[in-house]
Design a protein around this motif. Structure first.
Motif, PDB file in Angstrom:
ATOM      1  N   HIS A 111      65.759 127.597  33.379  1.00  0.00           N
ATOM      2  CA  HIS A 111      66.019 127.938  31.982  1.00  0.00           C
ATOM      3  C   HIS A 111      67.075 127.025  31.386  1.00  0.00           C
ATOM      4  O   HIS A 111      66.944 126.532  30.263  1.00  0.00           O
ATOM      5  N   ASN A 112      68.133 126.765  32.144  1.00  0.00           N
ATOM      6  CA  ASN A 112      69.205 125.882  31.655  1.00  0.00           C
ATOM      7  C   ASN A 112      68.704 124.453  31.473  1.00  0.00           C
ATOM      8  O   ASN A 112      69.086 123.769  30.520  1.00  0.00           O
ATOM      9  N   SER A 113      67.850 123.999  32.400  1.00  0.00           N
ATOM     10  CA  SER A 113      67.304 122.639  32.293  1.00  0.00           C
ATOM     11  C   SER A 113      66.454 122.495  31.045  1.00  0.00           C
ATOM     12  O   SER A 113      66.562 121.512  30.307  1.00  0.00           O
ATOM     13  N   LEU A 114      65.606 123.497  30.796  1.00  0.00           N
ATOM     14  CA  LEU A 114      64.767 123.458  29.606  1.00  0.00           C
ATOM     15  C   LEU A 114      65.605 123.523  28.336  1.00  0.00           C
ATOM     16  O   LEU A 114      65.354 122.798  27.371  1.00  0.00           O
ATOM     17  N   SER A 115      66.596 124.381  28.324  1.00  0.00           N
ATOM     18  CA  SER A 115      67.463 124.507  27.147  1.00  0.00           C
ATOM     19  C   SER A 115      68.168 123.193  26.852  1.00  0.00           C
ATOM     20  O   SER A 115      68.314 122.790  25.697  1.00  0.00           O
ATOM     21  N   LYS A 116      68.590 122.508  27.918  1.00  0.00           N
ATOM     22  CA  LYS A 116      69.274 121.231  27.745  1.00  0.00           C
ATOM     23  C   LYS A 116      68.326 120.195  27.131  1.00  0.00           C
ATOM     24  O   LYS A 116      68.711 119.433  26.236  1.00  0.00           O
ATOM     25  N   VAL A 117      67.073 120.189  27.610  1.00  0.00           N
ATOM     26  CA  VAL A 117      66.079 119.255  27.066  1.00  0.00           C
ATOM     27  C   VAL A 117      65.853 119.526  25.577  1.00  0.00           C
ATOM     28  O   VAL A 117      65.893 118.613  24.748  1.00  0.00           O
ATOM     29  N   PHE A 118      65.638 120.803  25.228  1.00  0.00           N
ATOM     30  CA  PHE A 118      65.398 121.161  23.834  1.00  0.00           C
ATOM     31  C   PHE A 118      66.604 120.823  22.956  1.00  0.00           C
ATOM     32  O   PHE A 118      66.451 120.315  21.844  1.00  0.00           O
ATOM     33  N   ASN A 119      67.795 121.099  23.452  1.00  0.00           N
ATOM     34  CA  ASN A 119      69.008 120.814  22.669  1.00  0.00           C
ATOM     35  C   ASN A 119      69.173 119.321  22.424  1.00  0.00           C
ATOM     36  O   ASN A 119      69.532 118.888  21.321  1.00  0.00           O
ATOM     37  N   ASN A 120      68.916 118.511  23.462  1.00  0.00           N
ATOM     38  CA  ASN A 120      69.057 117.057  23.323  1.00  0.00           C
ATOM     39  C   ASN A 120      68.021 116.496  22.346  1.00  0.00           C
ATOM     40  O   ASN A 120      68.334 115.630  21.519  1.00  0.00           O
ATOM     41  N   VAL A 121      66.788 116.999  22.457  1.00  0.00           N
ATOM     42  CA  VAL A 121      65.729 116.537  21.544  1.00  0.00           C
ATOM     43  C   VAL A 121      66.074 116.926  20.115  1.00  0.00           C
ATOM     44  O   VAL A 121      65.970 116.118  19.191  1.00  0.00           O
ATOM     45  N   GLU A 122      66.500 118.185  19.921  1.00  0.00           N
ATOM     46  CA  GLU A 122      66.844 118.661  18.580  1.00  0.00           C
ATOM     47  C   GLU A 122      67.982 117.838  17.982  1.00  0.00           C
ATOM     48  O   GLU A 122      67.935 117.455  16.805  1.00  0.00           O
TER      49      GLU A 122
END
Length: 381
Positions: A111-122
């Motif tokens: 979950h943290n890995s996915l959140s980090k990906v989404f945050n960086n993309v955003e």
């Protein structure tokens, strides 16, 4: 020789192409210039730097400069809108992952890995949007193009010549003589843009006594010779023959990615494969490709979570068999195993007509037993 008689149908040899790069003028279609707004900074820099290295050979047709200036604000706005749409799609995927309907056993690390990906993309997309918002006042791309082609734009056709081209264009389009006839449904003021552009190229070739290399991302059949299987051979043979008749010179077309490839090879530089790949991907799917990749990422995460959930239930059911029936029932209801929603201890107490404290004691006993069982079995992480 047949090659000379039917020059428009002859594919150029490697030697002929090298000679063409050495002695030709190089020009660009409007789509190539406008696409600079769609690329990443690194790819844009690679293209502009390569153009600069051919500065003694480059020119821009007046029609291209006109269409670029006429459309650049729309392109900037389109990029702003497409990036905002991308953020909306990104939010939908992220919300799906965090939805109550999604599996509840997504590991913290995943979950943290996915959140980090989404945050960086955003974050990166928002930075791009901010840069597009500032462009109307300070357009660095425009400034660089203006500098590159300063003093290198062909003369404007006067109104009388434009009227003649409109009349000529109607006859050419009726006979499907390239280029531009696929634009026959456009309004008259834009319908003959490709033909005007082509005639300005012809006149430049004749005046300078030079062959022309056109860099264009145009894939329509009124420019490109295509086989029935979709394979492209090169420019339409009619264009090659018209150039030969008008100026006695040669003509060839390269796409932007092939310009990067062949241009850098001609200059004996390392080919920028990353930039070439980006251009190819943008032509195929633009930002939607990135959304699909993120969807695949989230779907993969959900699948892993579902598998983890299934394994978890299988293990728990095995352990629950070792508890008393009442302990197993209380644990199942409180954890939501076998039911859609987990029940609170108070709700369970009302269901079994027990005191909340008794239900709490039963649950604690169940948890303690399960912990000992799992420690011995080494099955629960």
């Amino acid at each position: 020789m047949m090659k000379e008689l039917y020059s428009g149908y002859s594919k150029k040899t490697e030697k002929e192409l090298k000679e063409l790069w050495k002695n030709s003028l190089i020009t660009f279609d409007t789509n190539v210039i406008l696409n600079l707004y769609r690329y990443s900074d690194s790819t844009r820099v690679a293209i502009l730097e390569l153009i600069k290295k051919f500065e003694k050979q480059i020119f821009l047709a007046y029609q291209v400069g006109l269409e670029y200036n006429r459309n650049r604000y729309e392109i900037i706005s389109d990029q702003e809108n497409s990036h905002n749409d991308f953020l909306k799609k990104l939010k939908i995927i992220e919300d799906d992952l965090n939805s109550k309907d999604s599996p509840p056993f997504l590991s913290d690390s995943l979950h943290n890995s996915l959140s980090k990906v989404f945050n960086n993309v955003e974050k990166e997309v928002k930075e791009h949007i901010e840069s597009f918002l500032k462009m109307p006042e300070n357009d660095e791309i425009f400034n660089k193009i203006d500098k590159l082609f300063n003093g290198k734009i062909t003369e404007k056709f006067d109104e009388e010549r434009i009227k003649q081209i409109y009349q000529e264009g109607k006859l050419r389009f009726d006979k499907k003589i390239p280029p531009g006839y696929e634009d026959h449904k456009k309004p008259e003021e834009t319908r003959y843009g490709d033909l005007i552009f082509w005639l300005q190229i012809l006149e430049k070739s004749k005046a300078e006594k030079k062959s022309i290399i056109l860099i264009s991302d145009e894939r329509k059949e009124d420019w490109i010779w295509k086989l029935k299987n979709g394979k492209t051979i090169g420019p339409r043979q009619e264009l090659l023959e018209e150039m030969k008749t008008f100026s006695g010179k040669d003509f060839h077309i390269y796409s932007t990615e092939r310009f990067l490839n062949f241009g850098q090879m001609y200059l004996q530089e390392n080919v920028n494969d990353k930039a070439i790949k980006e251009i190819e991907n943008i032509k195929k799917s633009d930002l939607d490709a990135q959304i699909r990749e993120l969807q695949k990422l989230s779907e993969s995460a959900i699948l892993k979570s579902q598998e983890r959930q299934k394994t978890y239930y299988q293990r728990i059911e095995k352990y629950l068999e070792q508890l008393t029936p009442r302990e197993a029932d209380v644990f199942r209801l409180n954890a939501g195993i076998g039911s859609q929603d987990a029940m609170s201890l108070r709700e369970i107490a009302e269901l079994f007509d027990l005191s909340p404290s008794m239900v709490s004691k039963i649950k604690n006993n169940a948890v303690e037993k399960l912990r000992k069982i799992s420690d011995n079995d080494k099955l629960i992480d």
